[in-house]
Design a protein around this motif. Structure first.
Motif, PDB file in Angstrom:
ATOM      1  N   ALA A  63      -7.776  83.240  -3.072  1.00  0.00           N
ATOM      2  CA  ALA A  63      -7.606  82.243  -4.127  1.00  0.00           C
ATOM      3  C   ALA A  63      -8.008  82.845  -5.472  1.00  0.00           C
ATOM      4  N   LEU A  64      -7.373  82.365  -6.538  1.00  0.00           N
ATOM      5  CA  LEU A  64      -7.621  82.864  -7.887  1.00  0.00           C
ATOM      6  C   LEU A  64      -7.940  81.713  -8.833  1.00  0.00           C
ATOM      7  N   ILE A  65      -8.938  81.926  -9.696  1.00  0.00           N
ATOM      8  CA  ILE A  65      -9.154  81.043 -10.848  1.00  0.00           C
ATOM      9  C   ILE A  65      -9.218  81.967 -12.061  1.00  0.00           C
ATOM     10  N   VAL A  66      -8.268  81.815 -12.991  1.00  0.00           N
ATOM     11  CA  VAL A  66      -8.133  82.736 -14.113  1.00  0.00           C
ATOM     12  C   VAL A  66      -8.255  81.986 -15.424  1.00  0.00           C
ATOM     13  N   ALA A  67      -9.260  82.348 -16.233  1.00  0.00           N
ATOM     14  CA  ALA A  67      -9.382  81.815 -17.589  1.00  0.00           C
ATOM     15  C   ALA A  67      -8.644  82.763 -18.528  1.00  0.00           C
ATOM     16  N   SER A  68      -7.633  82.242 -19.206  1.00  0.00           N
ATOM     17  CA  SER A  68      -6.835  83.114 -20.064  1.00  0.00           C
ATOM     18  C   SER A  68      -6.051  82.295 -21.082  1.00  0.00           C
ATOM     19  N   HIS A  69      -5.787  82.950 -22.244  1.00  0.00           N
ATOM     20  CA  HIS A  69      -4.904  82.362 -23.255  1.00  0.00           C
ATOM     21  C   HIS A  69      -3.529  83.023 -23.212  1.00  0.00           C
ATOM     22  N   ASP A  70      -3.350  83.966 -22.293  1.00  0.00           N
ATOM     23  CA  ASP A  70      -2.111  84.744 -22.212  1.00  0.00           C
ATOM     24  C   ASP A  70      -1.121  84.003 -21.310  1.00  0.00           C
ATOM     25  N   ARG A  71      -0.279  83.179 -21.904  1.00  0.00           N
ATOM     26  CA  ARG A  71       0.615  82.334 -21.107  1.00  0.00           C
ATOM     27  C   ARG A  71       1.637  83.119 -20.285  1.00  0.00           C
ATOM     28  N   PRO A  72       2.285  84.158 -20.857  1.00  0.00           N
ATOM     29  CA  PRO A  72       3.212  84.929 -20.022  1.00  0.00           C
ATOM     30  C   PRO A  72       2.531  85.549 -18.804  1.00  0.00           C
ATOM     31  N   PHE A  73       1.307  86.045 -18.979  1.00  0.00           N
ATOM     32  CA  PHE A  73       0.554  86.622 -17.859  1.00  0.00           C
ATOM     33  C   PHE A  73       0.299  85.571 -16.787  1.00  0.00           C
ATOM     34  N   LEU A  74      -0.142  84.386 -17.189  1.00  0.00           N
ATOM     35  CA  LEU A  74      -0.420  83.326 -16.228  1.00  0.00           C
ATOM     36  C   LEU A  74       0.844  82.907 -15.487  1.00  0.00           C
ATOM     37  N   THR A  75       1.940  82.845 -16.225  1.00  0.00           N
ATOM     38  CA  THR A  75       3.209  82.472 -15.593  1.00  0.00           C
ATOM     39  C   THR A  75       3.631  83.509 -14.554  1.00  0.00           C
ATOM     40  N   ASP A  76       3.467  84.800 -14.898  1.00  0.00           N
ATOM     41  CA  ASP A  76       3.851  85.872 -13.980  1.00  0.00           C
ATOM     42  C   ASP A  76       2.973  85.901 -12.728  1.00  0.00           C
ATOM     43  N   LEU A  77       1.753  85.370 -12.816  1.00  0.00           N
ATOM     44  CA  LEU A  77       0.852  85.347 -11.658  1.00  0.00           C
ATOM     45  C   LEU A  77       1.276  84.322 -10.609  1.00  0.00           C
ATOM     46  N   GLY A  78       2.145  83.413 -10.980  1.00  0.00           N
ATOM     47  CA  GLY A  78       2.539  82.371 -10.040  1.00  0.00           C
ATOM     48  C   GLY A  78       1.487  81.285  -9.922  1.00  0.00           C
ATOM     49  N   ILE A  79       0.964  80.854 -11.075  1.00  0.00           N
ATOM     50  CA  ILE A  79      -0.061  79.813 -11.101  1.00  0.00           C
ATOM     51  C   ILE A  79       0.453  78.543 -10.409  1.00  0.00           C
ATOM     52  N   THR A  80      -0.380  77.964  -9.556  1.00  0.00           N
ATOM     53  CA  THR A  80       0.016  76.748  -8.840  1.00  0.00           C
ATOM     54  C   THR A  80      -0.581  75.483  -9.455  1.00  0.00           C
ATOM     55  N   ARG A  81      -1.642  75.655 -10.290  1.00  0.00           N
ATOM     56  CA  ARG A  81      -2.271  74.494 -10.898  1.00  0.00           C
ATOM     57  C   ARG A  81      -2.891  74.901 -12.232  1.00  0.00           C
ATOM     58  N   TRP A  82      -2.749  74.035 -13.232  1.00  0.00           N
ATOM     59  CA  TRP A  82      -3.332  74.269 -14.549  1.00  0.00           C
ATOM     60  C   TRP A  82      -4.475  73.294 -14.753  1.00  0.00           C
ATOM     61  N   LEU A  83      -5.649  73.823 -15.102  1.00  0.00           N
ATOM     62  CA  LEU A  83      -6.827  72.983 -15.324  1.00  0.00           C
ATOM     63  C   LEU A  83      -7.286  73.179 -16.764  1.00  0.00           C
ATOM     64  N   GLU A  84      -7.208  72.131 -17.567  1.00  0.00           N
ATOM     65  CA  GLU A  84      -7.601  72.214 -18.976  1.00  0.00           C
ATOM     66  C   GLU A  84      -8.966  71.581 -19.164  1.00  0.00           C
ATOM     67  N   ILE A  85      -9.846  72.319 -19.871  1.00  0.00           N
ATOM     68  CA  ILE A  85     -11.170  71.760 -20.165  1.00  0.00           C
ATOM     69  C   ILE A  85     -11.445  71.880 -21.663  1.00  0.00           C
TER      70      ILE A  85
END
Length: 521
Positions: A499-521
């Motif tokens: 499992a992965l939890i990634v804090a990032s502002h790099d949207r293309p990177f997050l998209t390429d990772l295959g993110i399954t859920r977005w958590l905004e705080i």
């Protein structure tokens, strides 16, 4: 005056003798230029040369006017006032003096054409999301991201002919990145930006790639550049395949030619032994055969050598694009398995209620200062929550922004040995090879590594830690990584089965990772 920024026959070498550029010539015209290249290729050095912060050993650099330069790691005296950082303190004081009746000529000289400096200053600060910043407050009261934006505002106020930006969106949150993107897109003069921000590089008019001490220009934005490189690489790979086939053919023909010459030699020896012709004639025939054989052999040898040289030239055009390989089947988390439950209030930030199951990939997003790093450290147990509970059901590891999980005084191998004591030296080296540390490279001291190398070493140590982590927490992992390193990291994380939890502002990177859920705080 020229409207271009020009380098003519520039040579620059570091004091330790490491050459960077030799006889480099480059012309940058009006428009937006993205400067790309691998870590250590010389991008920031080239920008500093253009800005005048470094002097070339030979050659010349000419600019059409004032140059504004925003370095990658902007250092500001936190005791200075905001208006001082912006360079408007003297003008504000002179305007105030004139408004109070002091008509000294010196005040008018200081003001020049900048009677509207207050309005322009506020307008630029508003554009960059700094509308709440007071001109008389200390720069030390601002966040790191706000200081970067303040440095950019100072440059925009000067209205330079040339704007040089080195990684201007590093450490900025999504909103601040968008503001910088807008300024870059609207720039009408000469702009050169070093960046690994894919969205920003989509806004440029051309890409200049620094590679092997040279600069190669590609028209268009990042997508156009990547397409052009891929087309060229496919052609180069075809040339390599053709050259390899030719080398095999030439080797085969050389062997066949040798066999043919051997048959002729045996036949000639047989004729000599049987004495069917006069000795003089047979000797002459033998000499002619040896000369012909030598020429034949030399012809095929020359052809083989030529084919080998062609192959070498073709191989040099193919870029080395080795990728990190993660092969850790024990990291697999099955669907439905509990990984993390958190119902708590971290020391900083909002309450969090999160349940992670199976190999989920969660993007942790939000503005700078919202508490993303605090939440990651709360999950690992480094920071206990103010209230509530954190349930962690699998081994977890955090890769922090600072990459301070390594001991700088130890080698890469020794760093891994600390966290994986059960592995043999050969096993450690075999696994480090998957992270592109092969042979003697694995024995390098961590303190000598570049930013991209340090990141790979930290990731290797993290993933090889015993027990192997089944939950990986990453805090802004693409900061300071070049485009190739980001691509390698993406491939590595795609192969990770936990499992992965990634804090990032790099949207293309997050998209390429295959993110399954977005958590905004």
């Amino acid at each position: 005056m020229s409207t271009s920024l020009t380098l003519s026959d520039v040579t620059f070498t570091w004091p330790d003798g490491g050459p960077v550029f030799e006889h480099l010539s480059l012309t940058v015209g009006i428009g937006r230029t993205g400067l790309v290249g691998t870590n250590g290729s010389g991008k920031s050095t080239l920008l500093r040369l253009l800005a005048g912060g470094l002097r070339p050993e030979s050659g010349s650099i000419t600019a059409p006017g004032e140059i504004g330069y925003l370095p990658q790691n902007l250092v500001l005296d936190t005791g200075r006032r905001v208006d001082d950082v912006l360079g408007v303190t003297a003008i504000r004081s002179a305007i105030k003096a004139v408004e109070n009746g002091d008509t000294t000529e010196e005040h008018f000289a200081t003001i020049g054409d900048n009677w509207d400096v207050k309005e322009r200053t506020r307008a630029i600060l508003d554009r960059l999301g700094l509308g709440a910043v007071r001109l008389d407050e200390r720069a030390g009261d601002l966040s790191g991201g706000e200081l970067t934006l303040l440095g950019l505002a100072a440059l925009l106020l000067r209205r330079p002919a040339v704007l040089l930006l080195d990684e201007p969106t590093n450490n900025l949150d999504l909103r601040a990145r968008e503001l910088v993107h807008r300024e870059v897109e609207g720039w009408s003069g000469i702009l050169v930006v070093v960046s690994h921000d894919r969205e920003l590089l989509q806004l440029v008019d051309r890409i200049d790639e620094v590679r092997n001490g040279e600069v190669i220009t590609y028209g268009g934005n990042l997508a156009d550049y990547e397409h052009a490189v891929e087309v060229a690489q496919e052609a180069a790979r075809r040339h390599v395949r053709a050259a390899e086939s030719d080398v095999k053919r030439q080797k085969r023909e050389l062997v066949e030619a040798g066999m043919k010459l051997d048959r002729r030699a045996r036949y000639g020896q047989k004729m000599w032994d049987q004495k069917r012709e006069p000795k003089v004639r047979m000797r002459k025939r033998q000499e002619d055969a040896q000369i012909a054989a030598g020429k034949h052999r030399n012809l095929h040898t020359d052809r083989l050598e030529g084919a080998v040289e062609t192959l070498k030239a073709a191989e040099e055009l193919v870029r080395e694009d080795a990728e990190i390989r993660v092969e850790l089947p024990e990291t697999l988390v099955f669907q439905g398995n509990d990984v993390l439950r958190i119902d708590a209030v971290p020391r900083f930030g909002p309450p969090v209620n999160l349940h992670v199951m199976g190999p989920e990939r969660i993007a942790l997003v939000g503005p700078n200062g919202s508490g993303k790093t605090t939440l990651l450290r709360t999950i690992t147990g480094e920071l206990p929550p103010r209230s509530g509970e954190v349930g962690l059901f699998v081994p977890a590891r955090l890769l922090p922004q600072r990459l301070d999980v390594l001991d700088d005084t130890l080698s890469i191998v020794d760093n891994v040995r600390r966290v994986a004591p059960s592995l043999t030296d050969n096993e450690i080296r075999a696994r480090l090879a998957r992270f592109l540390f092969r042979g003697a490279t694995a024995d390098r001291e961590v303190a000598s590594l570049s930013g991209g190398e340090r990141f790979r070493a930290a990731l290797a140590a993290l993933l090889l830690t015993e027990p192997t982590p089944k939950l990986l927490l990453l805090d802004e992992p693409t900061n300071n990584l070049d485009l190739a390193s980001v691509r390698r990291l993406t491939e590595a994380l795609r192969a990770y089965r936990g499992a992965l939890i990634v804090a990032s502002h790099d949207r293309p990177f997050l998209t390429d990772l295959g993110i399954t859920r977005w958590l905004e705080i």
